[in-house]
Design a protein around this motif. Structure first.
Motif, PDB file in Angstrom:
ATOM      1  N   HIS A 152      39.781  44.377  25.907  1.00 46.26           N
ATOM      2  CA  HIS A 152      40.034  45.721  25.867  1.00 46.26           C
ATOM      3  C   HIS A 152      38.791  46.587  25.775  1.00 46.26           C
ATOM      4  O   HIS A 152      37.804  46.130  25.379  1.00 46.26           O
ATOM      5  N   GLU A 159      39.762  52.621  28.642  1.00 55.11           N
ATOM      6  CA  GLU A 159      40.745  51.678  28.329  1.00 55.11           C
ATOM      7  C   GLU A 159      42.234  52.133  29.171  1.00 55.11           C
ATOM      8  O   GLU A 159      43.001  51.556  29.731  1.00 55.11           O
ATOM      9  N   ASP A 163      43.667  49.740  31.913  1.00 58.35           N
ATOM     10  CA  ASP A 163      45.007  49.094  31.658  1.00 58.35           C
ATOM     11  C   ASP A 163      45.982  49.998  32.708  1.00 58.35           C
ATOM     12  O   ASP A 163      46.907  48.929  33.368  1.00 58.35           O
ATOM     13  N   ARG A 167      47.930  47.308  35.551  1.00 60.64           N
ATOM     14  CA  ARG A 167      49.452  46.930  35.680  1.00 60.64           C
ATOM     15  C   ARG A 167      49.735  47.571  36.777  1.00 60.64           C
ATOM     16  O   ARG A 167      51.006  47.220  37.108  1.00 60.64           O
ATOM     17  N   VAL A 173      49.322  42.792  30.993  1.00 56.64           N
ATOM     18  CA  VAL A 173      47.800  42.822  30.662  1.00 56.64           C
ATOM     19  C   VAL A 173      47.668  42.271  29.207  1.00 56.64           C
ATOM     20  O   VAL A 173      47.971  43.014  28.402  1.00 56.64           O
TER      21      VAL A 173
END
Length: 301
Positions: A152, A159, A163, A167, A173
């Motif tokens: 992360h 982030e 993320d 995805r 993840v």
């Protein structure tokens, strides 16, 4: 007592970054590689720290090369690393039809056999600039999304973007230290792309990597045992034509052995053999030898 809902940061750059990602992902492969070479030239002055790390690693791991050959390998490695940022974006944002014909895949039968036994699969690989793209390509060939393990970012806006982008491409993840999440995904029969070749200062053993003691995670066999997962080596590289060669192998004979340090040493030996085939494509810009055995000096001063 009520708990305030978690605030989602409002990050103005996310939407335009996603649009740029879609544009980059749609580039023809030859153009993307040319853009990577140009970006390397433009970013060279800003890569000073990473250049030093990579130069140190190359000097340590390839002492048989003279200064000219080491400098040539460094330049090729920086180009592969910067190009890898564009390959990350392709892996996240490319539509399936844009990825067709980019990869040749061997060993899907080993994945399918593990799934037929009702097992999840831990794909044991290494840190290469195009790791996430190749995980996406493997999922496309298999017809099933993979999960990945990723670190992360400390910045909440970055982030959020990372993320969200990941995805788009992957089933899940999982955080680098989220052991429960990893076990849960594997126990449910998921396929997880996983690498344990970065510097670990916990649950580690010092084992040889290019002849240098490297702090290496020893927990992988235990993770597989606790989740009843198959551990299958997953290797890949980009060839001279720009296509990706992916290979899933059966579990190594005699692995795990019951000795965590011996198993970590086997992993590093297998990874080293793969890296030596295409040394410019390994992620030399990280401090692989940061943690030293007691009494040994810092190698990155």
């Amino acid at each position: 007592m009520t708990t305030e809902p978690r605030r989602v940061p409002r990050c103005a750059f996310v939407a335009p970054a996603n649009l740029l990602g879609i544009v980059i992902a749609a580039l023809p492969q030859r153009m993307l590689l040319a853009l990577g070479a140009m970006a390397t030239w433009l970013l060279w002055p800003a890569l000073g720290k990473r250049r030093r790390y990579a130069a140190t690693n190359i000097a340590l791991c390839f002492p048989e090369l003279d200064a000219t050959a080491q400098a040539r390998l460094l330049r090729a490695n920086l180009r592969a690393t910067v190009t890898g940022l564009l390959e990350l974006v392709r892996g996240w944002f490319a539509s399936p039809h844009r990825l067709r014909g980019l990869a040749e895949v061997e060993g899907l039968e080993h994945l399918r056999a593990a799934r037929a036994r009702g097992q999840g699969v831990l794909l044991f690989g290494g840190h290469f600039p195009h790791s996430e793209l190749c995980a996406r390509l493997l999922g496309e060939a298999l017809g099933e999304r993979l999960a990945i393990v990723a670190r992360h970012n400390n910045d909440p806006c970055i982030e959020r973007w990372l993320d969200g982008a990941r995805r788009r491409a992957f089933a899940d993840v999982i955080g680098k230290k989220d052991v429960r999440g990893l076990l849960r995904t594997l126990s449910r029969g998921g396929i997880v792309a996983y690498s344990a070749d970065q510097d670990f200062n916990y649950q580690n053993a010092f084992v040889p990597f290019f002849g240098i003691p490297a702090a290496t995670l020893t927990a992988t066999p235990d993770l597989a045992r606790r989740s009843n997962a198959a551990v299958l080596p997953f290797w890949f590289h980009r060839d001279a034509s720009g296509r990706y060669r992916l290979r899933v192998e059966p579990t190594w004979d005699g692995w795990p052995s019951g000795d965590p340090a011996q198993d970590a040493a086997r992993y590093m030996a297998e990874l080293e053999a793969v890296v030596r085939q295409h040394p410019e494509q390994y992620l030399w810009v990280h401090r692989r030898f940061k943690t030293r055995p007691p009494g040994e000096p810092d190698l990155y001063r």
